[in-house]
Scaffold this motif. Structure first.
Motif, PDB file in Angstrom:
ATOM      1  N   HIS A  19       0.822  -1.204  -0.080  1.00 38.25           N
ATOM      2  CA  HIS A  19      -0.040   0.300  -0.132  1.00 38.25           C
ATOM      3  C   HIS A  19       0.939   1.444   0.077  1.00 38.25           C
ATOM      4  CE1 HIS A  19      -4.206  -1.711   0.177  1.00 38.25           C
ATOM      5  NE2 HIS A  19      -3.941  -2.371   1.365  1.00 38.25           N
ATOM      6  N   LEU A  20       2.005   1.112   0.872  1.00 40.77           N
ATOM      7  CA  LEU A  20       2.796   2.388   0.684  1.00 40.77           C
ATOM      8  C   LEU A  20       4.266   2.099   0.536  1.00 40.77           C
ATOM      9  CD1 LEU A  20       1.514   3.439   4.227  1.00 40.77           C
ATOM     10  CD2 LEU A  20       1.083   4.611   2.227  1.00 40.77           C
ATOM     11  N   ALA A  21       5.054   2.988   0.078  1.00 45.85           N
ATOM     12  CA  ALA A  21       6.502   2.855  -0.429  1.00 45.85           C
ATOM     13  C   ALA A  21       6.866   4.468  -0.282  1.00 45.85           C
ATOM     14  CB  ALA A  21       6.790   2.419  -1.812  1.00 45.85           C
ATOM     15  N   ALA A  22       8.348   4.495   0.951  1.00 47.65           N
ATOM     16  CA  ALA A  22       8.571   5.733   0.979  1.00 47.65           C
ATOM     17  C   ALA A  22      10.159   5.597   0.644  1.00 47.65           C
ATOM     18  CB  ALA A  22       8.802   5.854   2.712  1.00 47.65           C
ATOM     19  N   VAL A  23      10.601   6.677   0.084  1.00 48.72           N
ATOM     20  CA  VAL A  23      11.991   6.899  -0.573  1.00 48.72           C
ATOM     21  C   VAL A  23      12.902   7.763   0.645  1.00 48.72           C
ATOM     22  CG1 VAL A  23      13.491   7.736  -2.365  1.00 48.72           C
ATOM     23  CG2 VAL A  23      11.002   6.744  -2.752  1.00 48.72           C
ATOM     24  N   PRO A  24      13.862   7.337   0.962  1.00 49.82           N
ATOM     25  CA  PRO A  24      15.001   8.312   1.990  1.00 49.82           C
ATOM     26  C   PRO A  24      15.289   9.553   0.964  1.00 49.82           C
ATOM     27  CG  PRO A  24      15.673   5.897   1.719  1.00 49.82           C
ATOM     28  CD  PRO A  24      14.547   5.841   0.610  1.00 49.82           C
ATOM     29  N   ALA A  25      15.560  10.227   1.927  1.00 44.03           N
ATOM     30  CA  ALA A  25      15.927  11.628   1.368  1.00 44.03           C
ATOM     31  C   ALA A  25      17.320  11.625   0.464  1.00 44.03           C
ATOM     32  CB  ALA A  25      16.169  12.880   2.563  1.00 44.03           C
ATOM     33  N   ASP A  26      18.042  10.735   0.675  1.00 49.98           N
ATOM     34  CA  ASP A  26      19.360  10.756   0.120  1.00 49.98           C
ATOM     35  C   ASP A  26      19.434   9.928  -1.284  1.00 49.98           C
ATOM     36  OD1 ASP A  26      18.980   8.360   1.475  1.00 49.98           O
ATOM     37  OD2 ASP A  26      21.239   8.058   1.966  1.00 49.98           O
ATOM     38  N   HIS A  27      18.102   9.901  -1.922  1.00 45.43           N
ATOM     39  CA  HIS A  27      17.835   9.046  -3.018  1.00 45.43           C
ATOM     40  C   HIS A  27      17.335  10.097  -4.048  1.00 45.43           C
ATOM     41  CE1 HIS A  27      18.247   5.501  -0.491  1.00 45.43           C
ATOM     42  NE2 HIS A  27      17.942   4.719  -1.646  1.00 45.43           N
ATOM     43  N   GLU A  28      17.567   9.777  -5.335  1.00 42.62           N
ATOM     44  CA  GLU A  28      17.173  10.407  -6.676  1.00 42.62           C
ATOM     45  C   GLU A  28      16.069   9.625  -7.175  1.00 42.62           C
ATOM     46  OE1 GLU A  28      19.144  12.141 -10.670  1.00 42.62           O
ATOM     47  OE2 GLU A  28      20.042  10.563  -9.666  1.00 42.62           O
ATOM     48  N   LEU A  29      15.103  10.145  -7.468  1.00 41.16           N
ATOM     49  CA  LEU A  29      13.810   9.518  -8.413  1.00 41.16           C
ATOM     50  C   LEU A  29      14.093   9.551  -9.677  1.00 41.16           C
ATOM     51  CD1 LEU A  29      10.841  10.765  -6.515  1.00 41.16           C
ATOM     52  CD2 LEU A  29      12.027   8.519  -6.086  1.00 41.16           C
ATOM     53  N   VAL A  30      13.882   8.683 -10.562  1.00 38.87           N
ATOM     54  CA  VAL A  30      14.014   8.362 -11.935  1.00 38.87           C
ATOM     55  C   VAL A  30      12.723   7.653 -12.439  1.00 38.87           C
ATOM     56  CG1 VAL A  30      15.192   7.301 -13.859  1.00 38.87           C
ATOM     57  CG2 VAL A  30      16.412   7.816 -11.725  1.00 38.87           C
ATOM     58  N   PHE A  31      12.256   8.655 -13.277  1.00 39.57           N
ATOM     59  CA  PHE A  31      10.795   8.070 -13.809  1.00 39.57           C
ATOM     60  C   PHE A  31      10.921   7.326 -15.326  1.00 39.57           C
ATOM     61  CE2 PHE A  31      10.085  11.551 -11.024  1.00 39.57           C
ATOM     62  CZ  PHE A  31       8.900  11.289 -10.252  1.00 39.57           C
ATOM     63  N   VAL A  32      10.727   6.107 -15.472  1.00 38.50           N
ATOM     64  CA  VAL A  32      10.736   5.488 -16.487  1.00 38.50           C
ATOM     65  C   VAL A  32       9.415   5.376 -17.271  1.00 38.50           C
ATOM     66  CG1 VAL A  32      11.052   2.812 -17.364  1.00 38.50           C
ATOM     67  CG2 VAL A  32      12.192   3.577 -15.319  1.00 38.50           C
ATOM     68  N   SER A  33       9.457   5.802 -18.508  1.00 35.77           N
ATOM     69  CA  SER A  33       8.438   5.811 -19.487  1.00 35.77           C
ATOM     70  C   SER A  33       7.652   4.501 -19.607  1.00 35.77           C
ATOM     71  CB  SER A  33       8.839   6.545 -20.748  1.00 35.77           C
ATOM     72  OG  SER A  33       9.238   7.785 -20.666  1.00 35.77           O
ATOM     73  N   GLY A  34       6.681   4.423 -20.076  1.00 32.99           N
ATOM     74  CA  GLY A  34       5.902   3.159 -20.294  1.00 32.99           C
ATOM     75  C   GLY A  34       6.890   2.127 -21.286  1.00 32.99           C
ATOM     76  N   GLN A  35       6.928   1.026 -20.654  1.00 33.47           N
ATOM     77  CA  GLN A  35       7.583   0.033 -21.453  1.00 33.47           C
ATOM     78  C   GLN A  35       6.534  -0.969 -22.020  1.00 33.47           C
ATOM     79  OE1 GLN A  35      11.220   0.164 -22.135  1.00 33.47           O
ATOM     80  NE2 GLN A  35      10.568   2.212 -21.380  1.00 33.47           N
ATOM     81  N   VAL A  36       6.776  -1.265 -23.353  1.00 37.49           N
ATOM     82  CA  VAL A  36       5.732  -2.210 -23.934  1.00 37.49           C
ATOM     83  C   VAL A  36       6.400  -3.510 -24.200  1.00 37.49           C
ATOM     84  CG1 VAL A  36       4.245  -0.304 -24.719  1.00 37.49           C
ATOM     85  CG2 VAL A  36       6.106  -1.120 -26.200  1.00 37.49           C
TER      86      VAL A  36
END
Length: 136
Positions: A19-36
């Motif tokens: 239900h939940l996921a948390a990312v630590p402050a020392d992390h960078e988020l990378v967004f992956v485009s939709g893969q087919v």
């Protein structure tokens, strides 16, 4: 480390997700485009959702490799399935992949939507991802 959990006081997840996921402050988020379900040579992995879902996850795996990351770095997935007739095949393939990626059941947050169509009529599944990488 990404923290994933499903708190008490709420029904347990109805599928393979937290239900939940948390990312630590020392992390960078990378967004992956939709893969087919398209292989490196541009060919469709198969006409069915099972083959296309497997290939979409394989593509996500290759993108994770390119980042020096693995499935444990996935925070959130969004799966789009083009019609209810493709749900079973997509779920079977996801279960196969998740058995290898998450043998302990520590699944990322995940949403699944049934849509009328995807970018091409021969596509049955598309999967987006959010990845959290430790800052270097």
């Amino acid at each position: 480390m990404i923290r994933r959990w499903s708190p008490e006081g709420l029904a347990p997840p109805i599928g393979q997700y937290s239900h939940l996921a948390a990312v630590p402050a020392d992390h960078e988020l990378v967004f992956v485009s939709g893969q087919v379900g398209v292989a490196e040579d541009g060919t469709l992995a198969g006409p069915d959702a099972r083959a296309q879902t497997r290939q979409a996850f394989a593509n996500i795996g290759r993108l994770l490799d390119s980042l020096g990351a693995g499935p444990e770095h996935l925070v959130k997935l969004l799966t789009l399935v083009s019609g209810t007739e493709h749900l079973d095949g997509s779920r079977v393939a996801r279960e196969e992949v998740f058995a290898a990626w998450y043998p302990d059941g520590d699944w990322p947050a995940h949403s699944l939507m049934v849509v009328a169509a995807l970018a091409r009529p021969d596509l049955t599944v598309e999967i987006e991802a959010v990845v959290a990488l430790p800052r270097r």
